[in-house]
Design an enzyme around this catalytic site. Structure first.
Site, short mmCIF file in Angstrom:
data_model
loop_
_atom_site.label_atom_id
_atom_site.label_comp_id
_atom_site.label_asym_id
_atom_site.label_seq_id
_atom_site.Cartn_x
_atom_site.Cartn_y
_atom_site.Cartn_z
N ASP A 190 -4.54 41.09 30.15
CA ASP A 190 -5.01 40.69 29.01
C ASP A 190 -5.41 39.05 28.30
OD1 ASP A 190 -5.27 43.26 28.64
OD2 ASP A 190 -3.67 43.17 26.83
N HIS B 194 0.21 35.51 26.95
CA HIS B 194 0.44 36.76 26.18
C HIS B 194 1.46 37.81 26.07
CE1 HIS B 194 -1.66 40.57 24.53
NE2 HIS B 194 -1.46 41.10 26.06
N ASP C 53 0.09 49.93 26.86
CA ASP C 53 -1.56 50.41 27.62
C ASP C 53 -1.22 49.97 28.72
OD1 ASP C 53 -1.34 48.29 25.92
OD2 ASP C 53 -3.41 48.15 25.66
N HIS C 54 -0.57 49.54 29.82
CA HIS C 54 -0.87 49.22 31.36
C HIS C 54 -0.13 49.69 32.13
CE1 HIS C 54 -3.77 45.15 30.22
NE2 HIS C 54 -2.84 45.84 28.32
N HIS D 57 3.01 45.95 29.05
CA HIS D 57 2.58 46.60 27.48
C HIS D 57 2.11 48.11 27.60
CE1 HIS D 57 1.94 42.43 24.49
NE2 HIS D 57 2.92 43.33 24.93
N HIS E 240 -9.46 44.87 29.36
CA HIS E 240 -10.02 45.86 27.81
C HIS E 240 -11.81 45.72 27.33
CE1 HIS E 240 -6.61 47.15 25.62
NE2 HIS E 240 -6.04 45.42 26.20
N HIS F 30 1.32 43.59 33.67
CA HIS F 30 2.10 42.63 32.33
C HIS F 30 2.80 44.16 31.71
CE1 HIS F 30 -0.94 43.43 29.53
NE2 HIS F 30 -0.46 43.22 28.77
#
Length: 249
Positions: free
Chosen positions: A138, A113, A58-59, A56, A176, A54
């Site tokens: 996530d 998410h 932090d990905h 985001h 995570h 996805h």
């Protein structure tokens, strides 16, 4: 040639999964570039594929810089997220098959998410060294699930039920390391559940030794994950609301 799987902790709690076959590698959701690049170069590996679950930061945050080092690497991402992952070169959707390091992965739509979240499944017959394997970003965490930023509880319930239908031996490679906190919360909701309390003790011991609790497995999550055990979207929503407002003592 055998395949191996490696978990690289980065930032505070992200886990970047690195799949190696021969002298080539695939990376899943690289949050940052520097530790991933260093890990690959130290081992003489060529990055061939980046899998994005996805959009985001932090990905996908490390992907542009990794492409500077390995400009020929393919970037696989959801076609529905072209605007938010503009550097993707292979656009996929639900039930598509994508070839990674000579092996075929199935794409699953697990939007909840985020509105275009996908997961990747490697069947055991595709690569007995690794499979069955799930890269779920996530959507599913060990003993937890992702927050509902763009989807509904019904979306998440559908997504988790799809994942629950995978073989129980499927290794769950989430993005995570939240397991200890998730299990603490779950143990407070179900204080007499031996599976949850036993796994919590095991994870606490692992983390105290500096080890990851991941990957988990679908079979384990069906026993300890209250979100995966939810019988309805309404039950999942109640759990999600409670978890979102919970703080460990």
């Amino acid at each position: 040639m055998p395949s191996t799987l490696h978990a690289l902790p980065v930032l505070q709690d992200n886990v970047v999964w690195i799949w190696v076959r021969g002298d080539e590698a695939a990376v899943v959701d690289p949050a940052v570039a520097t530790p991933v690049r260093r890990w690959l170069i130290e081992r003489g590996l060529t990055l061939r594929v980046i899998l994005q679950t996805h959009h985001h930061a932090d990905h996908i945050g490390g992907t542009p810089d990794l492409l500077k080092q390995w400009p020929e690497a393919a970037v696989v991402a959801a076609a529905a997220d072209r605007a938010r992952i503009p550097f993707q070169t292979v656009s996929v959707g639900d039930q598509d098959q994508v070839t990674v390091l000579g092996r075929s992965l199935q794409v699953l739509d697990v939007a909840a998410h985020t509105s275009a979240h996908i997961a990747y499944v490697l069947a055991e017959q595709e690569d007995p060294d690794l499979g069955p394997l799930l890269f779920c970003g996530d959507t599913l965490f060990s003993a937890g699930c992702g927050r509902l930023f763009e989807g509904t509880a019904a979306d998440m319930h559908r997504a988790l039920q799809r994942l629950a239908a995978l073989p129980e031996a499927t290794r769950v490679c989430c993005a995570h390391e939240y397991t200890e906190a998730n299990l603490l919360w779950a143990s407070q909701q179900e204080p007499t559940d031996d599976a949850i309390s036993g796994r919590y003790r095991d994870v606490v011991a692992l983390r105290r030794r500096g080890e990851l609790s991941l990957p988990s497995s679908i079979g384990l999550e069906k026993r300890i994950n209250l979100f995966m055990r939810a019988e309805s979207a309404e039950q999942l929503e109640a759990l999600r609301v409670h978890k979102d407002h919970w703080r460990a003592a």
